[in-house]
Scaffold this motif. Structure first.
Motif, PDB file in Angstrom:
ATOM      1  N   MET A 141       5.565  28.304   9.939  1.00  0.00           N
ATOM      2  CA  MET A 141       4.455  27.504  10.446  1.00  0.00           C
ATOM      3  C   MET A 141       4.864  26.663  11.643  1.00  0.00           C
ATOM      4  N   SER A 142       6.140  26.333  11.766  1.00  0.00           N
ATOM      5  CA  SER A 142       6.602  25.631  12.968  1.00  0.00           C
ATOM      6  C   SER A 142       6.398  26.516  14.189  1.00  0.00           C
ATOM      7  N   THR A 143       6.790  27.773  14.064  1.00  0.00           N
ATOM      8  CA  THR A 143       6.622  28.721  15.167  1.00  0.00           C
ATOM      9  C   THR A 143       5.145  28.933  15.481  1.00  0.00           C
ATOM     10  N   ALA A 144       4.318  29.077  14.432  1.00  0.00           N
ATOM     11  CA  ALA A 144       2.887  29.305  14.636  1.00  0.00           C
ATOM     12  C   ALA A 144       2.226  28.101  15.298  1.00  0.00           C
ATOM     13  N   ILE A 145       2.570  26.900  14.860  1.00  0.00           N
ATOM     14  CA  ILE A 145       1.963  25.696  15.428  1.00  0.00           C
ATOM     15  C   ILE A 145       2.392  25.499  16.875  1.00  0.00           C
ATOM     16  N   LEU A 146       3.650  25.793  17.186  1.00  0.00           N
ATOM     17  CA  LEU A 146       4.102  25.714  18.578  1.00  0.00           C
ATOM     18  C   LEU A 146       3.288  26.663  19.460  1.00  0.00           C
ATOM     19  N   ALA A 147       3.054  27.880  18.970  1.00  0.00           N
ATOM     20  CA  ALA A 147       2.265  28.840  19.736  1.00  0.00           C
ATOM     21  C   ALA A 147       0.824  28.365  19.903  1.00  0.00           C
ATOM     22  N   PHE A 148       0.267  27.812  18.829  1.00  0.00           N
ATOM     23  CA  PHE A 148      -1.112  27.320  18.881  1.00  0.00           C
ATOM     24  C   PHE A 148      -1.229  26.172  19.879  1.00  0.00           C
ATOM     25  N   GLN A 149      -0.262  25.261  19.859  1.00  0.00           N
ATOM     26  CA  GLN A 149      -0.271  24.144  20.808  1.00  0.00           C
ATOM     27  C   GLN A 149      -0.106  24.637  22.241  1.00  0.00           C
ATOM     28  N   ARG A 150       0.761  25.605  22.423  1.00  0.00           N
ATOM     29  CA  ARG A 150       0.965  26.126  23.778  1.00  0.00           C
ATOM     30  C   ARG A 150      -0.295  26.791  24.306  1.00  0.00           C
ATOM     31  N   GLY A 151      -1.096  27.332  23.392  1.00  0.00           N
ATOM     32  CA  GLY A 151      -2.311  27.995  23.812  1.00  0.00           C
ATOM     33  C   GLY A 151      -3.452  27.058  24.135  1.00  0.00           C
ATOM     34  N   ILE A 152      -3.585  25.955  23.380  1.00  0.00           N
ATOM     35  CA  ILE A 152      -4.767  25.096  23.513  1.00  0.00           C
ATOM     36  C   ILE A 152      -4.456  23.743  24.132  1.00  0.00           C
ATOM     37  N   TRP A 153      -3.212  23.295  24.089  1.00  0.00           N
ATOM     38  CA  TRP A 153      -2.828  21.971  24.570  1.00  0.00           C
ATOM     39  C   TRP A 153      -2.223  22.105  25.965  1.00  0.00           C
ATOM     40  N   ALA A 154      -3.078  22.065  26.982  1.00  0.00           N
ATOM     41  CA  ALA A 154      -2.640  22.300  28.358  1.00  0.00           C
ATOM     42  C   ALA A 154      -1.642  21.252  28.835  1.00  0.00           C
ATOM     43  N   ALA A 155      -1.804  20.002  28.385  1.00  0.00           N
ATOM     44  CA  ALA A 155      -0.927  18.919  28.833  1.00  0.00           C
ATOM     45  C   ALA A 155       0.519  19.157  28.435  1.00  0.00           C
ATOM     46  N   GLY A 156       0.737  19.941  27.376  1.00  0.00           N
ATOM     47  CA  GLY A 156       2.097  20.206  26.932  1.00  0.00           C
ATOM     48  C   GLY A 156       2.883  21.094  27.875  1.00  0.00           C
ATOM     49  N   SER A 157       2.193  21.783  28.762  1.00  0.00           N
ATOM     50  CA  SER A 157       2.860  22.659  29.732  1.00  0.00           C
ATOM     51  C   SER A 157       2.830  22.090  31.139  1.00  0.00           C
ATOM     52  N   GLN A 158       2.453  20.811  31.245  1.00  0.00           N
ATOM     53  CA  GLN A 158       2.337  20.172  32.558  1.00  0.00           C
ATOM     54  C   GLN A 158       3.180  18.897  32.609  1.00  0.00           C
ATOM     55  N   GLU A 159       3.524  18.504  33.822  1.00  0.00           N
ATOM     56  CA  GLU A 159       4.196  17.216  34.015  1.00  0.00           C
ATOM     57  C   GLU A 159       3.136  16.138  34.164  1.00  0.00           C
ATOM     58  N   ARG A 160       3.247  15.070  33.389  1.00  0.00           N
ATOM     59  CA  ARG A 160       2.228  14.029  33.393  1.00  0.00           C
ATOM     60  C   ARG A 160       2.858  12.654  33.617  1.00  0.00           C
ATOM     61  N   GLU A 161       2.022  11.702  34.068  1.00  0.00           N
ATOM     62  CA  GLU A 161       2.419  10.299  34.207  1.00  0.00           C
ATOM     63  C   GLU A 161       1.770   9.512  33.072  1.00  0.00           C
ATOM     64  N   LEU A 162       2.591   8.851  32.248  1.00  0.00           N
ATOM     65  CA  LEU A 162       2.089   8.036  31.150  1.00  0.00           C
ATOM     66  C   LEU A 162       2.698   6.642  31.252  1.00  0.00           C
ATOM     67  N   GLY A 163       1.862   5.656  31.597  1.00  0.00           N
ATOM     68  CA  GLY A 163       2.353   4.297  31.711  1.00  0.00           C
ATOM     69  C   GLY A 163       3.429   4.131  32.762  1.00  0.00           C
ATOM     70  N   GLY A 164       3.298   4.861  33.856  1.00  0.00           N
ATOM     71  CA  GLY A 164       4.282   4.772  34.920  1.00  0.00           C
ATOM     72  C   GLY A 164       5.539   5.570  34.674  1.00  0.00           C
ATOM     73  N   VAL A 165       5.583   6.303  33.557  1.00  0.00           N
ATOM     74  CA  VAL A 165       6.748   7.126  33.217  1.00  0.00           C
ATOM     75  C   VAL A 165       6.361   8.597  33.336  1.00  0.00           C
ATOM     76  N   THR A 166       7.203   9.371  33.985  1.00  0.00           N
ATOM     77  CA  THR A 166       6.947  10.804  34.136  1.00  0.00           C
ATOM     78  C   THR A 166       7.383  11.535  32.865  1.00  0.00           C
ATOM     79  N   VAL A 167       6.426  12.241  32.260  1.00  0.00           N
ATOM     80  CA  VAL A 167       6.710  13.012  31.044  1.00  0.00           C
ATOM     81  C   VAL A 167       6.786  14.482  31.422  1.00  0.00           C
ATOM     82  N   PRO A 168       7.948  15.123  31.239  1.00  0.00           N
ATOM     83  CA  PRO A 168       8.088  16.534  31.614  1.00  0.00           C
ATOM     84  C   PRO A 168       7.337  17.442  30.653  1.00  0.00           C
ATOM     85  N   PRO A 169       7.135  18.694  31.025  1.00  0.00           N
ATOM     86  CA  PRO A 169       6.499  19.649  30.099  1.00  0.00           C
ATOM     87  C   PRO A 169       7.350  19.829  28.844  1.00  0.00           C
ATOM     88  N   GLN A 170       6.707  20.322  27.803  1.00  0.00           N
ATOM     89  CA  GLN A 170       7.437  20.583  26.566  1.00  0.00           C
ATOM     90  C   GLN A 170       8.490  21.676  26.790  1.00  0.00           C
TER      91      GLN A 170
END
Length: 314
Positions: free
Chosen positions: A246-275
């Protein structure tokens, strides 16, 4: 020939071992599949009965299938996301958590309701012959209906936030759902049969699911696991963690639907790299799915061996 003569005649016959009931693994599986397909209308009726019975005499009815996951989302979002600060390191934290909860709800409902399905239908099993596998499958069908509603809410939320991932990563979603369903069905078949003889199984299942819930990247991201392995100098931690299908399945599900996890984002002035998604995720998904299919075959054969005394035991 009177009764005494018939008895003497039978006693004089040589002992013969019958093998008519023995069938090969795949022959038995194929026969079970044909029996279920032949009674697909009954399967549909059982699914509808399962859904109606669950929300019978309830004022909110089907809405209860949404209230529980949304309540869990609120708790994890506030307690873990805000109080413990996980949201400061995970972009679109609400989407991330709800995605994991949605797939986990499908898997856990298949396992829990499937485990109890034989005992829950004891009256029907005692009165009518039908393939007993149909009861765990009916529980699976009911779980998929609830999953469809929760998944629709997830899609609406993703679209509303403008984060719908239009990419090939969408293909990870059906693969993840298939893995969750395969392992859920395998456990439902196996545990529903064992639960007839050992009634404590249904309670052990709830404890086991609680453990594996926290052993899956649902309320914390995969990057936390990677960082923990690096800090502890445990290079094997990631591989050990991914043994849980289920860890593998959930990672795949998140990669498919959670776009922010594959992008570099700014959170509170801190750069968060992709997963740091596992480099061999595609291969792991394939292996996990194949192993799941093998487990379904094994579980069905065990179920077939144990179902002979269901009517007497329940």
């Amino acid at each position: 020939m009177d009764k005494a003569q018939r008895v003497a005649h039978v006693e004089s016959l040589p002992f013969e071992r019958t093998v008519a009931g023995r069938v090969g693994v795949f022959a038995g599986l194929w026969r079970a599949i044909r029996d279920v397909i032949a009674r697909r209308e009954l399967l549909g009726l059982l699914v509808r009965r399962e859904l109606k019975a669950r929300y019978k005499d309830s004022s909110l009815g089907f809405l209860w299938s949404l209230i529980k996951p949304l309540t869990m989302l609120l708790i994890y979002f506030v307690a873990i996301g805000q109080f413990l600060g996980a949201a400061r390191a995970i972009p679109d934290f609400a989407i991330f958590v709800y995605a994991g909860l949605t797939l986990w709800a499908l898997y856990s409902e298949i396992v829990v309701t499937g485990t109890q399905s034989i005992l829950s239908n004891a009256g029907l099993i005692k009165k009518v012959y039908l393939p007993r596998e149909i009861f765990p499958l009916a529980a699976t069908g009911s779980a998929f209906v609830n999953f469809g509603v929760q998944f629709l809410i997830l899609i609406v939320a993703v679209v509303a936030l403008g984060q719908f991932p239009i990419s090939w990563n969408l293909l990870y979603i059906p693969v993840a759902v298939a893995i969750a369903a395969v392992y859920g069905i395998a456990l439902a078949l196996l545990l529903s049969a064992v639960n007839v003889y050992l009634r404590d199984i249904q309670y052990l299942v709830e404890v086991g699911l609680l453990v594996f819930f926290w052993a899956s990247p649902i309320v914390y991201s995969w990057s936390f696991v990677v960082e923990a392995g690096e800090r502890s100098d445990l290079p094997w931690l990631e591989s050990a963690y991914l043994i849980n299908p289920m860890s593998t399945a959930i990672l795949a599900f998140q990669r498919g639907i959670w776009a922010a996890g594959s992008q570099e984002r700014e959170l509170g002035g801190v750069t968060v790299p992709p997963q740091p998604w596992p480099a061999d995720l595609d291969l792991r998904l394939l292996i996990t799915f194949v192993v799941g299919l093998v487990l379904v075959v094994v579980a069905q054969r065990v179920f077939s061996r144990l179902q002979g005394n269901f009517a007497q035991e329940i």
